[in-house]
Design a protein around this motif. Structure first.
Motif, PDB file in Angstrom:
ATOM      1  N   LEU A  80       0.827  -1.201   0.000  1.00 22.64           N
ATOM      2  CA  LEU A  80       0.000   0.000   0.000  1.00 22.64           C
ATOM      3  C   LEU A  80       0.864   1.254   0.000  1.00 22.64           C
ATOM      4  O   LEU A  80       1.897   1.314   0.681  1.00 22.64           O
ATOM      5  N   LEU A  81       0.435   2.235  -0.766  1.00 26.21           N
ATOM      6  CA  LEU A  81       0.997   3.582  -0.721  1.00 26.21           C
ATOM      7  C   LEU A  81      -0.168   4.527  -0.492  1.00 26.21           C
ATOM      8  O   LEU A  81      -1.079   4.626  -1.313  1.00 26.21           O
ATOM      9  N   ALA A  82      -0.156   5.211   0.645  1.00 34.21           N
ATOM     10  CA  ALA A  82      -1.262   6.089   1.021  1.00 34.21           C
ATOM     11  C   ALA A  82      -0.755   7.510   1.226  1.00 34.21           C
ATOM     12  O   ALA A  82       0.409   7.735   1.582  1.00 34.21           O
ATOM     13  N   ALA A  92       2.621  -2.915   4.273  1.00 34.20           N
ATOM     14  CA  ALA A  92       1.896  -4.096   3.800  1.00 34.20           C
ATOM     15  C   ALA A  92       0.399  -3.884   3.973  1.00 34.20           C
ATOM     16  O   ALA A  92      -0.051  -3.074   4.788  1.00 34.20           O
ATOM     17  N   ASP A  93      -0.379  -4.621   3.198  1.00 36.76           N
ATOM     18  CA  ASP A  93      -1.830  -4.562   3.327  1.00 36.76           C
ATOM     19  C   ASP A  93      -2.249  -5.574   4.394  1.00 36.76           C
ATOM     20  O   ASP A  93      -2.736  -6.666   4.105  1.00 36.76           O
ATOM     21  N   ILE A 108      -5.162   6.290  -1.797  1.00 39.16           N
ATOM     22  CA  ILE A 108      -4.445   5.043  -1.555  1.00 39.16           C
ATOM     23  C   ILE A 108      -4.380   4.240  -2.844  1.00 39.16           C
ATOM     24  O   ILE A 108      -5.350   4.209  -3.614  1.00 39.16           O
ATOM     25  N   ILE A 109      -3.217   3.627  -3.090  1.00 45.08           N
ATOM     26  CA  ILE A 109      -3.046   2.752  -4.252  1.00 45.08           C
ATOM     27  C   ILE A 109      -2.365   1.460  -3.811  1.00 45.08           C
ATOM     28  O   ILE A 109      -1.744   1.396  -2.750  1.00 45.08           O
ATOM     29  N   GLY A 110      -2.501   0.435  -4.647  1.00 44.64           N
ATOM     30  CA  GLY A 110      -1.793  -0.816  -4.427  1.00 44.64           C
ATOM     31  C   GLY A 110      -0.550  -0.876  -5.301  1.00 44.64           C
ATOM     32  O   GLY A 110      -0.587  -0.503  -6.480  1.00 44.64           O
ATOM     33  N   ILE A 147      -8.841  -0.252  -4.673  1.00 46.64           N
ATOM     34  CA  ILE A 147      -8.574  -1.596  -4.169  1.00 46.64           C
ATOM     35  C   ILE A 147      -9.243  -1.790  -2.813  1.00 46.64           C
ATOM     36  O   ILE A 147      -9.455  -0.838  -2.059  1.00 46.64           O
ATOM     37  N   ASP A 148      -9.584  -3.036  -2.519  1.00 45.43           N
ATOM     38  CA  ASP A 148     -10.066  -3.394  -1.192  1.00 45.43           C
ATOM     39  C   ASP A 148      -8.866  -3.683  -0.305  1.00 45.43           C
ATOM     40  O   ASP A 148      -7.957  -4.419  -0.708  1.00 45.43           O
TER      41      ASP A 148
END
Length: 270
Positions: A80-82, A92-93, A108-110, A147-148
């Motif tokens: 994750l990059l927020a 990490a997610d 937020i992106i994955g 993304i979830d």
């Protein structure tokens, strides 16, 4: 070049921390790296959230905070990059992000990662993302949006009409006890009333100190620390050891040692 903080649970007794820094320096030779801690207790989310939250709020805008904590708790295929309140957070997610922020990030992106991964390869992916953002790439082009994510609720104190139950979330090197009760929560629930902070051994504190020196050596005290959280201490003593406290996620690992440990502190109002 970017300012980057590093926080992890990987320890500092082998090559991994240096290898992570090496990966980042390969991509961004002129970046500034700031170590927060590499001795966080593995799997202790409340402790990590407290340390990271208290760190992030003190850095300049557009700092990148890389968190290498519980990286392999699940098999998620992305990191994750927020972006939140002017700060970038990479992790990490695994639910930690929501616990740190106590809310939702503004964006937020994955960041896709290979199925077979390790700490160094994760650091490399994060480093490439930091460089891309620093070079002016929009987040939408760096990773996958919409993304979830895994969510874990922050550890909040329990509140009643005339009491607050707080949990021990951190014990520092002086064995001062940090509780998940902020000054804001304390004053909101107190509403000007008298109070007493009670422990299970019958110990009571009924005043908030401004510093450790407000009481004689060897005496217990309560204050709000620099991060704004309630702290129980003993002036020039080890409060956790003497009062029998352990951190929130550490109690289960301690129950075999034939000692009684506590992790809850109650504040009464009257």
């Amino acid at each position: 070049m970017p300012l980057i903080t590093l926080t992890s649970d990987i320890g500092d007794n082998d090559y991994l921390v240096a290898a992570v820094k090496g990966q980042l320096l390969q991509v961004m030779p002129a970046c500034t790296l700031v170590d927060v801690s590499h001795r966080l207790t593995p799997f202790n989310y409340p402790q990590t959230a407290y340390v990271c939250r208290s760190t992030i709020r003190n850095f300049p805008e557009y700092t990148f905070h890389i968190l290498l904590v519980n990286l392999f708790e699940n098999n998620r295929k992305h990191l994750l990059l927020a972006f939140y309140h002017g700060q970038y957070i990479l992790c990490a997610d695994n639910g930690l992000l929501q616990m740190i922020l106590e809310g939702s990030p503004e964006m937020i992106i994955g960041l896709p990662i290979e199925k077979n991964r390790d700490t160094i390869s994760v650091a490399a992916v994060m480093g490439q993302a930091v460089k891309a953002v620093s070079d002016g790439e929009p987040l939408q082009k760096i990773g996958v949006g919409d993304i979830d994510i895994v969510e874990k609720n922050p550890l909040q104190p329990m509140v009643g009409p005339d009491w607050i139950d707080g949990q021990v979330i951190f014990i520092d090197r002086f064995e001062n006890i940090v509780v998940n009760i902020t000054r804001e929560t304390f004053e909101r629930e107190r509403r000007g009333r008298k109070f007493s902070i009670a422990f299970k051994r019958g110990e009571v504190i009924d005043a908030i100190s401004e510093s450790y020196a407000d009481v004689p050596e060897g005496e217990k005290l309560a204050l709000f620390n620099a991060a704004g959280y309630l702290e129980i201490a003993i002036n020039k003593g080890n409060a956790a050891g003497l009062l029998g406290f352990v951190g929130y996620s550490e109690k289960e690992s301690m129950h075999l040692q034939n000692r009684l440990f506590y992790q809850t502190i109650r504040v009464f109002f009257d």
